[in-house]
Design an enzyme around this catalytic site. Sequence first.
Site, PDB file in Angstrom:
ATOM      1  N   PHE A 192      -2.194  -5.220  -5.167  1.00  0.00           N
ATOM      2  CA  PHE A 192      -2.131  -5.224  -6.634  1.00  0.00           C
ATOM      3  C   PHE A 192      -1.338  -6.421  -7.169  1.00  0.00           C
ATOM      4  O   PHE A 192      -0.493  -6.274  -8.060  1.00  0.00           O
ATOM      5  CB  PHE A 192      -1.534  -3.918  -7.171  1.00  0.00           C
ATOM      6  CG  PHE A 192      -2.349  -2.697  -6.845  1.00  0.00           C
ATOM      7  CD1 PHE A 192      -3.721  -2.684  -7.027  1.00  0.00           C
ATOM      8  CD2 PHE A 192      -1.735  -1.550  -6.351  1.00  0.00           C
ATOM      9  CE1 PHE A 192      -4.474  -1.553  -6.732  1.00  0.00           C
ATOM     10  CE2 PHE A 192      -2.479  -0.409  -6.042  1.00  0.00           C
ATOM     11  CZ  PHE A 192      -3.859  -0.416  -6.236  1.00  0.00           C
TER      12      PHE A 192
ATOM     13  N   ILE B  72     -12.313   5.872 -34.710  1.00  0.00           N
ATOM     14  CA  ILE B  72     -12.676   5.320 -36.017  1.00  0.00           C
ATOM     15  C   ILE B  72     -14.026   4.603 -35.945  1.00  0.00           C
ATOM     16  O   ILE B  72     -14.838   4.693 -36.874  1.00  0.00           O
ATOM     17  CB  ILE B  72     -11.568   4.373 -36.521  1.00  0.00           C
ATOM     18  CG1 ILE B  72     -10.320   5.187 -36.906  1.00  0.00           C
ATOM     19  CG2 ILE B  72     -12.055   3.522 -37.704  1.00  0.00           C
ATOM     20  CD1 ILE B  72      -9.092   4.349 -37.175  1.00  0.00           C
ATOM     21  N   HIS B  73     -14.281   3.942 -34.841  1.00  0.00           N
ATOM     22  CA  HIS B  73     -15.545   3.226 -34.663  1.00  0.00           C
ATOM     23  C   HIS B  73     -16.699   4.165 -34.312  1.00  0.00           C
ATOM     24  O   HIS B  73     -17.862   3.750 -34.329  1.00  0.00           O
ATOM     25  CB  HIS B  73     -15.409   2.167 -33.566  1.00  0.00           C
ATOM     26  CG  HIS B  73     -14.726   0.911 -34.004  1.00  0.00           C
ATOM     27  ND1 HIS B  73     -13.378   0.848 -34.301  1.00  0.00           N
ATOM     28  CD2 HIS B  73     -15.205  -0.342 -34.203  1.00  0.00           C
ATOM     29  CE1 HIS B  73     -13.051  -0.387 -34.636  1.00  0.00           C
ATOM     30  NE2 HIS B  73     -14.140  -1.129 -34.596  1.00  0.00           N
TER      31      HIS B  73
ATOM     32  N   PRO C 146       0.803  -1.229   0.000  1.00  0.00           N
ATOM     33  CA  PRO C 146       0.000   0.000   0.000  1.00  0.00           C
ATOM     34  C   PRO C 146       0.832   1.273   0.000  1.00  0.00           C
ATOM     35  O   PRO C 146       0.445   2.269  -0.606  1.00  0.00           O
ATOM     36  CB  PRO C 146      -0.829  -0.137   1.283  1.00  0.00           C
ATOM     37  CG  PRO C 146      -0.989  -1.610   1.477  1.00  0.00           C
ATOM     38  CD  PRO C 146       0.316  -2.196   1.018  1.00  0.00           C
TER      39      PRO C 146
ATOM     40  N   SER D 281       6.029   2.420  -6.685  1.00  0.00           N
ATOM     41  CA  SER D 281       7.239   2.727  -7.450  1.00  0.00           C
ATOM     42  C   SER D 281       8.477   2.686  -6.563  1.00  0.00           C
ATOM     43  O   SER D 281       9.573   2.359  -7.018  1.00  0.00           O
ATOM     44  CB  SER D 281       7.113   4.116  -8.098  1.00  0.00           C
ATOM     45  OG  SER D 281       6.052   4.142  -9.027  1.00  0.00           O
TER      46      SER D 281
ATOM     47  N   GLU E  13       4.252  -2.574 -13.375  1.00  0.00           N
ATOM     48  CA  GLU E  13       5.675  -2.904 -13.583  1.00  0.00           C
ATOM     49  C   GLU E  13       6.504  -1.675 -13.935  1.00  0.00           C
ATOM     50  O   GLU E  13       7.450  -1.734 -14.729  1.00  0.00           O
ATOM     51  CB  GLU E  13       5.812  -4.025 -14.617  1.00  0.00           C
ATOM     52  CG  GLU E  13       5.161  -5.305 -14.118  1.00  0.00           C
ATOM     53  CD  GLU E  13       5.523  -6.541 -14.896  1.00  0.00           C
ATOM     54  OE1 GLU E  13       6.661  -6.621 -15.398  1.00  0.00           O
ATOM     55  OE2 GLU E  13       4.678  -7.440 -14.987  1.00  0.00           O
TER      56      GLU E  13
ATOM     57  N   ARG F  34       9.250  -5.961 -17.789  1.00  0.00           N
ATOM     58  CA  ARG F  34       8.873  -4.803 -18.608  1.00  0.00           C
ATOM     59  C   ARG F  34       8.893  -5.141 -20.091  1.00  0.00           C
ATOM     60  O   ARG F  34       8.101  -4.595 -20.868  1.00  0.00           O
ATOM     61  CB  ARG F  34       9.797  -3.625 -18.281  1.00  0.00           C
ATOM     62  CG  ARG F  34       9.460  -3.002 -16.947  1.00  0.00           C
ATOM     63  CD  ARG F  34      10.544  -2.118 -16.376  1.00  0.00           C
ATOM     64  NE  ARG F  34      10.129  -1.603 -15.069  1.00  0.00           N
ATOM     65  CZ  ARG F  34      10.917  -1.003 -14.202  1.00  0.00           C
ATOM     66  NH1 ARG F  34      12.203  -0.820 -14.491  1.00  0.00           N
ATOM     67  NH2 ARG F  34      10.446  -0.588 -13.045  1.00  0.00           N
TER      68      ARG F  34
ATOM     69  N   GLU G 225       6.440   7.315 -15.998  1.00  0.00           N
ATOM     70  CA  GLU G 225       7.355   8.273 -15.361  1.00  0.00           C
ATOM     71  C   GLU G 225       8.601   7.563 -14.827  1.00  0.00           C
ATOM     72  O   GLU G 225       9.732   8.053 -14.956  1.00  0.00           O
ATOM     73  CB  GLU G 225       6.626   9.013 -14.236  1.00  0.00           C
ATOM     74  CG  GLU G 225       5.548   9.973 -14.712  1.00  0.00           C
ATOM     75  CD  GLU G 225       4.302   9.269 -15.230  1.00  0.00           C
ATOM     76  OE1 GLU G 225       3.594   9.848 -16.084  1.00  0.00           O
ATOM     77  OE2 GLU G 225       4.025   8.133 -14.784  1.00  0.00           O
TER      78      GLU G 225
ATOM     79  N   ALA H 196       4.266   1.217  -0.826  1.00  0.00           N
ATOM     80  CA  ALA H 196       5.515   0.939  -1.548  1.00  0.00           C
ATOM     81  C   ALA H 196       5.166   0.427  -2.941  1.00  0.00           C
ATOM     82  O   ALA H 196       5.050  -0.777  -3.161  1.00  0.00           O
ATOM     83  CB  ALA H 196       6.358  -0.090  -0.799  1.00  0.00           C
TER      84      ALA H 196
END
Length: 380
Positions: free
Chosen positions: A156, A338-339, A128, A132, A364, A243, A368, A130
């Site tokens: 997450f 486009i749609h 929660p 990035s 991941e 990544r 930024e 920690a």
Amino acid sequence: MQLELNEQQKMIQKMVREFAEKEIAPVASELDKKAKYPTEILKKMAKLGLLGAIIPQEYGGAGLDTISYTIIIEEISKKCASTGVITSVHNSLVSWPIMKYGNEEQKKKYLPILARGEKIGAFAGTEPNAGSDLGAMQTTAELKGDKYIINGNKTFITSGSKAGVLIVFAVTDKSLGSKGISAFIVENTMKGFKVGDTFEKMGINANHVTELIFEDMEVPKENLLGKEGEGFKIALSALDGGRIGIAAQAVGIAQAALEESIEYSKQRQQFGRPIAKFQAIQWMLADMATRIEAVRQLVYKAAYAKDHKQGRYSKEAAMAKLFASETAMDAVIKAVQIHGGYGYTKEYTVERLFRDAKITEIYEGTSEVQRLVIANSLLK
């Protein structure tokens, strides 16, 4: 420099593309709507060797190169981004750290069951407070006798409620900061392991993302991955590979958006002719195709660096993820445009692609953070 796929890579691409078209495409919308984890698809993928794509053959895997692996992730993600990220985490963030840092006993115990898909892997780093800043994690691990006692919360976590093998990071020495973080191989059956809430998300709904709760969780000391204090290094090196996987996922989403847009623009009639005849639509398609082709080559370059470059390939991985995720967002925005009004309805695939694309700029390592990694590499 080889700019074309070799014959094995072409065969893998063909096989996975046909599998995804036959097995994933027909159920992808339902999986999204019902937030249903793709268990049956993963079982079929395991039989094809896709869950052990990067695991060496001696441990039951396919032993593929990283370019082949990115091809797999792209083709799977083109039909279902949720299944794509589950596969990416399973390979890049769980199997690879065990391959790289595990001892022989750990490799023999865990890599075969991951390759066979008997257990799905998860990477438990984020907390929660920690995200990035992984170095700020508060989960602790204390050695007591022949076990580490782990306490804390993770959040997450991809496949959090489904994973059987997890790479968990915890602080073993608070006085050392990030150098006091260690990594552990954890099984979901270990005493004190609990699954918390499952998040309701904007996209990738078939991927069950959860909280994990460790209350005096008992982990055998032989499940320490690497040495005490190497956890932060293990996490960062694993994320480099992760990544590349997410970049490939983003390329898959972008390619799907392009293909859906081409097909729709040929069929949709306005002012007496297909909208594909209008320059405004043609230019959007041209821009999408050009960016996608460019970023695919960037992903392949990062994959090649992973296999061949001596030392870290952080810059290449960060560039690939940054450009791929932003290309995916650009592609889905154009696809919905486009749609027209139909693109805003759940009846059309581009609506799901739009929701799925955004997360590639976040997990991941946010865009930024990728720019920070790239800049730090340039300014060394």
